[in-house]
Design a protein around this motif. Structure first.
Motif, PDB file in Angstrom:
ATOM      1  N   VAL A 125       0.924  -1.158   0.125  1.00 28.55           N
ATOM      2  CA  VAL A 125      -0.023  -0.048  -0.061  1.00 28.55           C
ATOM      3  C   VAL A 125       0.765   1.232   0.166  1.00 28.55           C
ATOM      4  N   ALA A 126       0.128   2.268  -0.327  1.00 35.50           N
ATOM      5  CA  ALA A 126       1.327   3.668  -0.433  1.00 35.50           C
ATOM      6  C   ALA A 126       0.211   4.769  -0.188  1.00 35.50           C
ATOM      7  N   TYR A 127       0.624   5.972   0.189  1.00 33.58           N
ATOM      8  CA  TYR A 127      -0.020   7.163   0.399  1.00 33.58           C
ATOM      9  C   TYR A 127       0.653   8.387   0.086  1.00 33.58           C
ATOM     10  N   ASN A 128      -0.015   9.208  -0.478  1.00 31.24           N
ATOM     11  CA  ASN A 128       0.313  10.663  -0.998  1.00 31.24           C
ATOM     12  C   ASN A 128       0.289  11.618  -0.029  1.00 31.24           C
ATOM     13  N   PHE A 129       1.258  11.638   0.903  1.00 31.15           N
ATOM     14  CA  PHE A 129       1.018  12.896   1.980  1.00 31.15           C
ATOM     15  C   PHE A 129       0.877  14.194   1.386  1.00 31.15           C
ATOM     16  N   ILE A 130       1.669  14.360   0.295  1.00 30.03           N
ATOM     17  CA  ILE A 130       1.574  15.870  -0.267  1.00 30.03           C
ATOM     18  C   ILE A 130       1.369  15.474  -1.708  1.00 30.03           C
ATOM     19  N   ASN A 131       0.534  16.157  -2.617  1.00 24.97           N
ATOM     20  CA  ASN A 131       0.430  15.511  -4.039  1.00 24.97           C
ATOM     21  C   ASN A 131       0.095  16.877  -4.670  1.00 24.97           C
ATOM     22  N   GLN A 132       0.814  17.911  -4.859  1.00 26.17           N
ATOM     23  CA  GLN A 132       0.731  19.138  -5.627  1.00 26.17           C
ATOM     24  C   GLN A 132       1.532  19.223  -6.820  1.00 26.17           C
ATOM     25  N   PRO A 133       0.997  19.838  -7.876  1.00 27.36           N
ATOM     26  CA  PRO A 133       1.808  19.950  -9.113  1.00 27.36           C
ATOM     27  C   PRO A 133       3.688  20.174  -9.019  1.00 27.36           C
ATOM     28  N   ASN A 134       3.938  21.125  -7.836  1.00 29.76           N
ATOM     29  CA  ASN A 134       5.289  21.247  -7.519  1.00 29.76           C
ATOM     30  C   ASN A 134       5.709  20.488  -6.413  1.00 29.76           C
ATOM     31  N   LEU A 135       4.986  19.857  -5.626  1.00 30.64           N
ATOM     32  CA  LEU A 135       5.567  19.321  -4.398  1.00 30.64           C
ATOM     33  C   LEU A 135       4.774  17.780  -4.160  1.00 30.64           C
ATOM     34  N   TRP A 136       5.573  16.895  -3.980  1.00 29.40           N
ATOM     35  CA  TRP A 136       4.925  15.478  -3.879  1.00 29.40           C
ATOM     36  C   TRP A 136       5.819  14.700  -3.016  1.00 29.40           C
ATOM     37  N   LEU A 137       5.120  13.981  -2.063  1.00 26.52           N
ATOM     38  CA  LEU A 137       5.817  13.146  -1.003  1.00 26.52           C
ATOM     39  C   LEU A 137       4.897  11.890  -0.855  1.00 26.52           C
ATOM     40  N   ASN A 138       5.382  10.768  -1.109  1.00 25.99           N
ATOM     41  CA  ASN A 138       4.729   9.538  -0.992  1.00 25.99           C
ATOM     42  C   ASN A 138       5.583   8.555  -0.221  1.00 25.99           C
ATOM     43  N   ILE A 139       4.784   7.891   0.480  1.00 32.00           N
ATOM     44  CA  ILE A 139       5.536   6.807   1.409  1.00 32.00           C
ATOM     45  C   ILE A 139       4.809   5.328   1.157  1.00 32.00           C
ATOM     46  N   SER A 140       5.217   4.339   0.827  1.00 33.72           N
ATOM     47  CA  SER A 140       4.699   2.911   0.556  1.00 33.72           C
ATOM     48  C   SER A 140       5.544   1.885   1.527  1.00 33.72           C
ATOM     49  N   ASP A 141       4.709   0.832   1.673  1.00 35.08           N
ATOM     50  CA  ASP A 141       5.312  -0.310   2.332  1.00 35.08           C
ATOM     51  C   ASP A 141       4.524  -1.585   1.929  1.00 35.08           C
ATOM     52  N   GLY A 142       5.255  -2.860   2.075  1.00 37.14           N
ATOM     53  CA  GLY A 142       4.642  -3.874   1.562  1.00 37.14           C
ATOM     54  C   GLY A 142       5.510  -5.049   1.768  1.00 37.14           C
ATOM     55  N   PHE A 143       5.199  -6.037   1.168  1.00 39.58           N
ATOM     56  CA  PHE A 143       6.012  -7.557   1.258  1.00 39.58           C
ATOM     57  C   PHE A 143       6.316  -7.967  -0.165  1.00 39.58           C
ATOM     58  N   ILE A 144       7.617  -8.529  -0.499  1.00 46.17           N
ATOM     59  CA  ILE A 144       7.892  -8.842  -1.922  1.00 46.17           C
ATOM     60  C   ILE A 144       8.534 -10.355  -1.490  1.00 46.17           C
ATOM     61  N   GLY A 145       8.503 -11.316  -2.437  1.00 47.39           N
ATOM     62  CA  GLY A 145       9.143 -12.423  -2.375  1.00 47.39           C
ATOM     63  C   GLY A 145      10.487 -12.483  -3.317  1.00 47.39           C
ATOM     64  N   GLU A 146      11.366 -12.910  -3.167  1.00 49.91           N
ATOM     65  CA  GLU A 146      12.737 -12.814  -3.824  1.00 49.91           C
ATOM     66  C   GLU A 146      13.433 -14.113  -4.186  1.00 49.91           C
ATOM     67  N   LEU A 147      13.966 -14.414  -5.278  1.00 54.49           N
ATOM     68  CA  LEU A 147      14.670 -15.676  -5.878  1.00 54.49           C
ATOM     69  C   LEU A 147      15.880 -14.942  -6.295  1.00 54.49           C
ATOM     70  N   SER A 148      16.916 -15.079  -5.838  1.00 55.43           N
ATOM     71  CA  SER A 148      18.258 -14.446  -5.943  1.00 55.43           C
ATOM     72  C   SER A 148      19.303 -15.605  -6.300  1.00 55.43           C
ATOM     73  N   ARG A 149      20.347 -15.461  -7.219  1.00 56.65           N
ATOM     74  CA  ARG A 149      21.571 -16.104  -7.565  1.00 56.65           C
ATOM     75  C   ARG A 149      22.595 -15.140  -7.335  1.00 56.65           C
ATOM     76  N   ILE A 150      23.518 -15.324  -6.355  1.00 54.51           N
ATOM     77  CA  ILE A 150      24.643 -14.295  -6.224  1.00 54.51           C
ATOM     78  C   ILE A 150      26.064 -14.862  -6.147  1.00 54.51           C
ATOM     79  N   ILE A 151      26.990 -14.019  -6.076  1.00 52.66           N
ATOM     80  CA  ILE A 151      28.397 -14.285  -5.677  1.00 52.66           C
ATOM     81  C   ILE A 151      28.682 -13.673  -4.123  1.00 52.66           C
ATOM     82  N   GLN A 152      28.946 -14.877  -3.224  1.00 52.18           N
ATOM     83  CA  GLN A 152      29.070 -14.334  -1.990  1.00 52.18           C
ATOM     84  C   GLN A 152      30.724 -14.603  -1.684  1.00 52.18           C
ATOM     85  N   GLY A 153      31.408 -13.749  -0.932  1.00 54.76           N
ATOM     86  CA  GLY A 153      32.577 -13.788  -0.734  1.00 54.76           C
ATOM     87  C   GLY A 153      33.637 -13.683  -2.010  1.00 54.76           C
ATOM     88  N   ASP A 154      32.910 -13.190  -3.034  1.00 57.76           N
ATOM     89  CA  ASP A 154      33.709 -13.011  -4.349  1.00 57.76           C
ATOM     90  C   ASP A 154      34.224 -14.541  -5.143  1.00 57.76           C
TER      91      ASP A 154
END
Length: 244
Positions: A125-154
């Motif tokens: 979810v997200a909310y626009n705390f300020i939403n004017q043509p010249n000024l905008w502030l948005n805060i969002s929060d949620g949950f995501i699932g991730e699948l990764s293939r990484i190099i650890q320790g080089d």
């Protein structure tokens, strides 16, 4: 130079620019940007190129956002960056004009962060705390699932999956019709591993020259605690954006 050629992806990221100037008859937004830096010495040249494309569509209660980026860098000794990201998300407005639900798909591969492949999908979810043509502030929060293939320790190649909390703060400020500053800051801690988190910040300052053509300076910071890698990238260049 060939690295300045924008790559055309279909994806999503910042609803930032898309929120500012949409009207009943103006429902689409396109942005192209190419920047970089070059440092030439007697030992060779260091260069870095940053190409971005963004496309947004606004319907009555839905905003579709898409973006892609490619960062490529070389030093006289080695490759420093070959980082590719595409993101797609949808914002659904249902109850209040400043509140919306979001869903996101993201794919990243990053040489500088030791990420071979990373896929993310989530909702929030997200909310626009300020939403004017010249000024905008948005805060969002949620949950995501991730699948990764990484190099650890080089050296060690690791496949893993996790659930993350995804918290983002976005801000935009326009001074007159020419100067625009915008920033997006993202923090994604794992809900399973205390030491595992992703931190990202993307800030851009633009000066409009003429009818959508602008000069821009962009500062990026990324940190991945799992790979113990981070990067700080400053580039400058030109861009084009258009509502239609």
């Amino acid at each position: 130079m060939k690295f300045f050629l924008p790559i055309v992806f279909i994806t999503l990221i910042f609803p930032l620019a898309a929120c500012a100037q949409f009207t009943d008859s103006t429902t689409k937004f396109l942005k192209l940007a190419a920047g970089g830096s070059i440092n030439k010495t007697k030992n060779g040249s260091n260069y870095l190129f940053n190409n971005n494309v963004q496309y947004n569509i606004k319907k009555k209660r839905t905003v579709l956002n898409s973006s892609g980026s490619w960062i490529y860098g070389m030093s006289p000794e080695r490759l420093t960056n070959n980082d590719f990201t595409i993101t797609s998300n949808v914002n659904l407005y249902r109850h209040f004009p400043e509140f919306y639900y979001w869903g996101i798909l993201n794919y990243t591969t990053s040489y500088s962060l030791n990420i071979k492949h990373q896929g993310q999908a989530g909702v929030g979810v997200a909310y626009n705390f300020i939403n004017q043509p010249n000024l905008w502030l948005n805060i969002s929060d949620g949950f995501i699932g991730e699948l990764s293939r990484i190099i650890q320790g080089d050296t060690a190649l690791i496949n893993y999956q996790t659930i993350r909390n995804s918290f983002r703060v976005q801000f935009m400020f326009k001074l007159g019709n020419r100067f625009t500053f915008k920033t997006g800051n993202l923090f994604q801690p794992s809900l399973e591993y205390i030491s595992d988190h992703i931190l990202s910040s993307d800030s851009e300052f633009t000066y409009q020259l003429w009818k959508g053509l602008n000069l821009n300076t962009r500062l990026l910071y990324n940190k991945n605690s799992r790979t113990e890698k981070e990067n700080l990238i400053l580039t400058y260049g030109m861009g084009f954006e258009k509502y239609f």
